[in-house]
Motif scaffolding. Structure first.
Motif, PDB file in Angstrom:
ATOM      1  N   GLU A  86     -10.311  21.768  68.935  1.00  8.35           N
ATOM      2  CA  GLU A  86     -10.912  22.050  70.260  1.00  8.35           C
ATOM      3  C   GLU A  86     -11.569  23.600  70.220  1.00  8.35           C
ATOM      4  OE1 GLU A  86     -11.255  19.680  72.477  1.00  8.35           O
ATOM      5  OE2 GLU A  86      -9.975  18.250  71.227  1.00  8.35           O
ATOM      6  N   VAL A  87     -12.610  23.848  70.785  1.00  7.88           N
ATOM      7  CA  VAL A  87     -13.363  25.051  70.988  1.00  7.88           C
ATOM      8  C   VAL A  87     -12.329  25.952  71.938  1.00  7.88           C
ATOM      9  CG1 VAL A  87     -15.119  26.647  71.872  1.00  7.88           C
ATOM     10  CG2 VAL A  87     -15.623  24.460  70.369  1.00  7.88           C
ATOM     11  N   SER A  88     -11.971  27.028  71.719  1.00  8.28           N
ATOM     12  CA  SER A  88     -11.068  27.775  72.540  1.00  8.28           C
ATOM     13  C   SER A  88     -11.440  29.408  72.653  1.00  8.28           C
ATOM     14  CB  SER A  88      -9.724  27.810  71.973  1.00  8.28           C
ATOM     15  OG  SER A  88      -9.469  28.822  70.747  1.00  8.28           O
ATOM     16  N   MET A  89     -10.801  29.984  73.633  1.00  6.41           N
ATOM     17  CA  MET A  89     -10.952  31.354  73.633  1.00  6.41           C
ATOM     18  C   MET A  89     -11.170  32.191  72.383  1.00  6.41           C
ATOM     19  SD  MET A  89      -9.609  34.051  76.596  1.00  6.41           S
ATOM     20  CE  MET A  89      -7.743  34.081  75.826  1.00  6.41           C
ATOM     21  N   ALA A  90     -10.572  31.698  71.437  1.00  4.59           N
ATOM     22  CA  ALA A  90     -10.580  32.547  70.130  1.00  4.59           C
ATOM     23  C   ALA A  90     -11.806  32.352  69.561  1.00  4.59           C
ATOM     24  CB  ALA A  90      -9.417  31.830  68.999  1.00  4.59           C
ATOM     25  N   ASP A  91     -12.390  31.178  69.612  1.00  2.00           N
ATOM     26  CA  ASP A  91     -13.806  31.014  69.096  1.00  2.00           C
ATOM     27  C   ASP A  91     -14.795  31.866  70.033  1.00  2.00           C
ATOM     28  OD1 ASP A  91     -13.106  28.794  67.132  1.00  2.00           O
ATOM     29  OD2 ASP A  91     -12.481  27.572  68.912  1.00  2.00           O
ATOM     30  N   ILE A 101     -13.061  32.108  58.056  1.00  3.62           N
ATOM     31  CA  ILE A 101     -14.037  32.788  58.933  1.00  3.62           C
ATOM     32  C   ILE A 101     -15.371  32.388  59.145  1.00  3.62           C
ATOM     33  CG2 ILE A 101     -14.829  34.992  59.915  1.00  3.62           C
ATOM     34  CD1 ILE A 101     -12.234  36.349  59.147  1.00  3.62           C
ATOM     35  N   SER A 102     -16.294  32.554  57.786  1.00  2.00           N
ATOM     36  CA  SER A 102     -17.557  32.020  57.749  1.00  2.00           C
ATOM     37  C   SER A 102     -17.754  30.785  57.837  1.00  2.00           C
ATOM     38  CB  SER A 102     -18.213  32.407  56.486  1.00  2.00           C
ATOM     39  OG  SER A 102     -17.817  33.753  56.032  1.00  2.00           O
ATOM     40  N   HIS A 103     -16.807  29.986  57.538  1.00  2.00           N
ATOM     41  CA  HIS A 103     -17.043  28.259  57.993  1.00  2.00           C
ATOM     42  C   HIS A 103     -17.013  28.008  59.294  1.00  2.00           C
ATOM     43  CE1 HIS A 103     -17.058  23.951  56.740  1.00  2.00           C
ATOM     44  NE2 HIS A 103     -16.210  23.942  57.517  1.00  2.00           N
ATOM     45  N   ILE A 104     -15.932  28.552  59.855  1.00  2.00           N
ATOM     46  CA  ILE A 104     -15.816  28.502  61.516  1.00  2.00           C
ATOM     47  C   ILE A 104     -16.936  28.878  62.122  1.00  2.00           C
ATOM     48  CG2 ILE A 104     -14.170  28.758  63.519  1.00  2.00           C
ATOM     49  CD1 ILE A 104     -11.796  28.921  61.434  1.00  2.00           C
ATOM     50  N   ASN A 105     -17.273  30.078  61.767  1.00  2.00           N
ATOM     51  CA  ASN A 105     -18.515  30.815  62.432  1.00  2.00           C
ATOM     52  C   ASN A 105     -19.569  29.674  62.286  1.00  2.00           C
ATOM     53  OD1 ASN A 105     -19.859  33.057  63.661  1.00  2.00           O
ATOM     54  ND2 ASN A 105     -20.815  33.192  61.726  1.00  2.00           N
ATOM     55  N   LYS A 106     -19.976  29.187  61.179  1.00  2.00           N
ATOM     56  CA  LYS A 106     -21.269  28.417  61.115  1.00  2.00           C
ATOM     57  C   LYS A 106     -21.076  27.387  61.959  1.00  2.00           C
ATOM     58  CE  LYS A 106     -23.782  26.326  57.198  1.00  2.00           C
ATOM     59  NZ  LYS A 106     -23.876  25.756  55.903  1.00  2.00           N
ATOM     60  N   THR A 107     -19.857  26.483  61.986  1.00  2.00           N
ATOM     61  CA  THR A 107     -19.614  25.194  62.446  1.00  2.00           C
ATOM     62  C   THR A 107     -19.861  25.649  64.130  1.00  2.00           C
ATOM     63  OG1 THR A 107     -18.006  24.683  61.219  1.00  2.00           O
ATOM     64  CG2 THR A 107     -17.989  23.402  63.253  1.00  2.00           C
ATOM     65  N   LEU A 108     -19.420  26.725  64.756  1.00  2.00           N
ATOM     66  CA  LEU A 108     -19.466  27.242  65.950  1.00  2.00           C
ATOM     67  C   LEU A 108     -21.240  27.219  66.377  1.00  2.00           C
ATOM     68  CD1 LEU A 108     -16.250  29.390  66.231  1.00  2.00           C
ATOM     69  CD2 LEU A 108     -16.806  27.446  67.774  1.00  2.00           C
ATOM     70  N   LEU A 109     -21.805  28.202  65.409  1.00  2.16           N
ATOM     71  CA  LEU A 109     -23.270  28.438  65.530  1.00  2.16           C
ATOM     72  C   LEU A 109     -24.089  27.215  65.948  1.00  2.16           C
ATOM     73  CD1 LEU A 109     -23.765  31.778  63.722  1.00  2.16           C
ATOM     74  CD2 LEU A 109     -23.741  31.585  66.093  1.00  2.16           C
ATOM     75  N   ALA A 110     -23.663  26.212  65.348  1.00  6.12           N
ATOM     76  CA  ALA A 110     -24.472  24.822  65.620  1.00  6.12           C
ATOM     77  C   ALA A 110     -24.278  24.390  67.087  1.00  6.12           C
ATOM     78  CB  ALA A 110     -23.971  23.783  64.596  1.00  6.12           C
ATOM     79  N   LEU A 111     -23.315  24.843  67.924  1.00  9.25           N
ATOM     80  CA  LEU A 111     -23.007  24.408  69.112  1.00  9.25           C
ATOM     81  C   LEU A 111     -23.938  25.233  70.224  1.00  9.25           C
ATOM     82  CD1 LEU A 111     -19.327  24.564  69.493  1.00  9.25           C
ATOM     83  CD2 LEU A 111     -20.521  22.543  68.758  1.00  9.25           C
ATOM     84  N   GLU A 112     -24.500  24.181  71.380  1.00  6.80           N
ATOM     85  CA  GLU A 112     -25.701  24.661  71.990  1.00  6.80           C
ATOM     86  C   GLU A 112     -25.191  26.033  73.005  1.00  6.80           C
ATOM     87  OE1 GLU A 112     -26.732  22.035  75.118  1.00  6.80           O
ATOM     88  OE2 GLU A 112     -28.564  23.467  75.594  1.00  6.80           O
ATOM     89  N   ALA A 113     -23.910  26.057  73.160  1.00 10.45           N
ATOM     90  CA  ALA A 113     -23.540  27.023  73.963  1.00 10.45           C
ATOM     91  C   ALA A 113     -23.340  28.375  73.392  1.00 10.45           C
ATOM     92  CB  ALA A 113     -21.809  26.949  74.514  1.00 10.45           C
ATOM     93  N   PHE A 114     -23.222  28.394  71.855  1.00  8.95           N
ATOM     94  CA  PHE A 114     -23.177  29.596  71.123  1.00  8.95           C
ATOM     95  C   PHE A 114     -24.625  30.157  70.836  1.00  8.95           C
ATOM     96  CE2 PHE A 114     -18.699  30.288  70.156  1.00  8.95           C
ATOM     97  CZ  PHE A 114     -18.056  29.134  70.708  1.00  8.95           C
ATOM     98  N   GLN A 115     -25.464  28.971  71.077  1.00  7.36           N
ATOM     99  CA  GLN A 115     -27.078  29.424  70.839  1.00  7.36           C
ATOM    100  C   GLN A 115     -27.659  29.877  71.969  1.00  7.36           C
ATOM    101  OE1 GLN A 115     -28.645  25.588  69.083  1.00  7.36           O
ATOM    102  NE2 GLN A 115     -27.657  25.697  67.226  1.00  7.36           N
ATOM    103  N   VAL A 116     -27.637  29.263  73.095  1.00  6.01           N
ATOM    104  CA  VAL A 116     -28.344  29.930  74.474  1.00  6.01           C
ATOM    105  C   VAL A 116     -27.568  31.120  74.849  1.00  6.01           C
ATOM    106  CG1 VAL A 116     -28.688  27.501  75.226  1.00  6.01           C
ATOM    107  CG2 VAL A 116     -26.620  28.721  75.878  1.00  6.01           C
ATOM    108  N   SER A 117     -26.500  31.472  74.409  1.00  7.25           N
ATOM    109  CA  SER A 117     -25.991  32.689  74.771  1.00  7.25           C
ATOM    110  C   SER A 117     -26.136  33.947  73.807  1.00  7.25           C
ATOM    111  CB  SER A 117     -24.350  32.604  74.900  1.00  7.25           C
ATOM    112  OG  SER A 117     -23.761  32.088  73.500  1.00  7.25           O
ATOM    113  N   HIS A 118     -26.711  33.631  72.474  1.00  6.40           N
ATOM    114  CA  HIS A 118     -26.834  34.546  71.461  1.00  6.40           C
ATOM    115  C   HIS A 118     -27.917  35.641  71.938  1.00  6.40           C
ATOM    116  CE1 HIS A 118     -28.145  35.704  67.476  1.00  6.40           C
ATOM    117  NE2 HIS A 118     -27.251  35.002  66.750  1.00  6.40           N
TER     118      HIS A 118
END
Lengths: 215, 215
Positions: free
Chosen positions: B157-162, B185-202
């Motif tokens: 689950e996506v959390s505050m840590a992410d 770290i790199s793998h999780i980062n890549k997975t997260l960057l595919a999520l819309e919330a991480f993209q619109v906030s970029h």
């Protein structure tokens, strides 16, 4: 029956002191394992300790079968699992203010003047560097407390913000920051130091306090 | 009806990005007021902004009639008042791990490499200083994540840590840290960057992103 928690602590570490205060306020009995941050080149760098805390930092708490690093994460866990007496107000807005003040100290001041950073800035720069970090944080904190404080940092109940405040004021004194500019901070600090939980957890009364610093 | 929250933010500030991610994940509509940390000698030093945030830092969120500074205090407030989707696991032990990872980044890495500290270490020392702080933190984080991660930092689950991880990895890239040493770290980062919330906030998609950095 729950096993007794084990706190890896250094008497002088302000972050360890935060956790010791929280444990004392909540009346939680625990065992201390001292980690001397300067002896033997720093016992936090031992292989054994790094397994417990990869950041090589105290405090670290073994509790309920898990090992937690980072002082505020520890205090929040204690609050979740041992809620009495509470260290976070019930009202979400007041709770946000408590967490803001705690984070201001834990992210905005302490990391900039901790041992590992001071080592990097060189002997002759250590005092002005630490003073600069604390002064800049305390200027903000004094202003904030003027509108949030009652008897303590936020109103009249001891909270996580107070748990952070007292150890940071001790660091300020150690680095010879002129506290006369911070009457609100000084007054709250004095009131808190009169409480038993802040006294039994004090750096001058720990199992690893050197004899010449005991009080 | 609740008034729209106002976020004081700088496109490149990693702490502002944390809050933008949390707001996006929770689907909270908000207004951005950009505070340019470098223009005009730093707009965070204006008298008007200092009244809102005496630490002179972004992010700062005006919400529900209060003003909150410190990114994690803001995220925790959003979690208390807008609990869906949750950014903290229900289980207290897992929650402690999420907070530990968040604090490791928010207290143990970011403050040591932020703009105001880098200004103090001098131009030629900035890159090695920032790399040292990030490397030392990422060495610990990689080891921790190897035992806590699922799809994301703690389980699936996506959390505050992410919310803390992705902006810190962006800082690491900016300071040319070799991320090949940190496969988890790199793998999780890549997975997260595919999520819309991480993209619109970029940082490359903010109202104050300069045209040449937009994507």
């Amino acid at each position: 029956m729950r096993a007794r928690p084990v706190l890896y602590s250094y008497f002088r570490s302000s972050c360890s002191w935060r956790v010791r205060i929280a444990l004392a306020l909540k009346g939680i009995d625990y065992e201390t394992i001292p980690i001397n941050l300067v002896k033997d080149g720093g016992q936090q760098f031992s292989e054994e300790f790094q397994t417990l805390n990869p950041m090589k930092q105290v405090p670290t708490l073994k509790i309920d079968g898990i090992t937690i690093g980072q002082s505020l994460a520890i205090v929040e866990y204690l609050e979740e699992t041992r809620p009495t007496p509470r260290l976070l107000p019930q009202d979400p807005k007041k709770k946000a203010i408590v967490r803001m003040i705690s984070d201001l100290i834990a992210s905005g001041i302490q990391p900039l003047q901790n041992l590992s950073v001071l080592k990097q800035v060189g002997q002759e720069n250590q005092l002005p560097w630490a003073q600069g970090a604390i002064t800049s944080g305390f200027n903000a904190l004094e202003q904030i407390l003027q509108s949030t404080a009652g008897k303590y940092c936020v109103g009249d109940e001891v909270s996580m913000a107070d748990v952070c405040l007292v150890p940071q004021v001790a660091n300020a004194e150690r680095f010879k920051v002129d506290l006369s500019h911070y009457p609100t901070i000084s007054h709250i600090n004095k009131t808190l130091l009169a409480l038993e939980a802040f006294q039994v957890s004090h750096p001058c009364r720990q199992p690893d306090t050197p004899a010449e610093l005991r009080a």
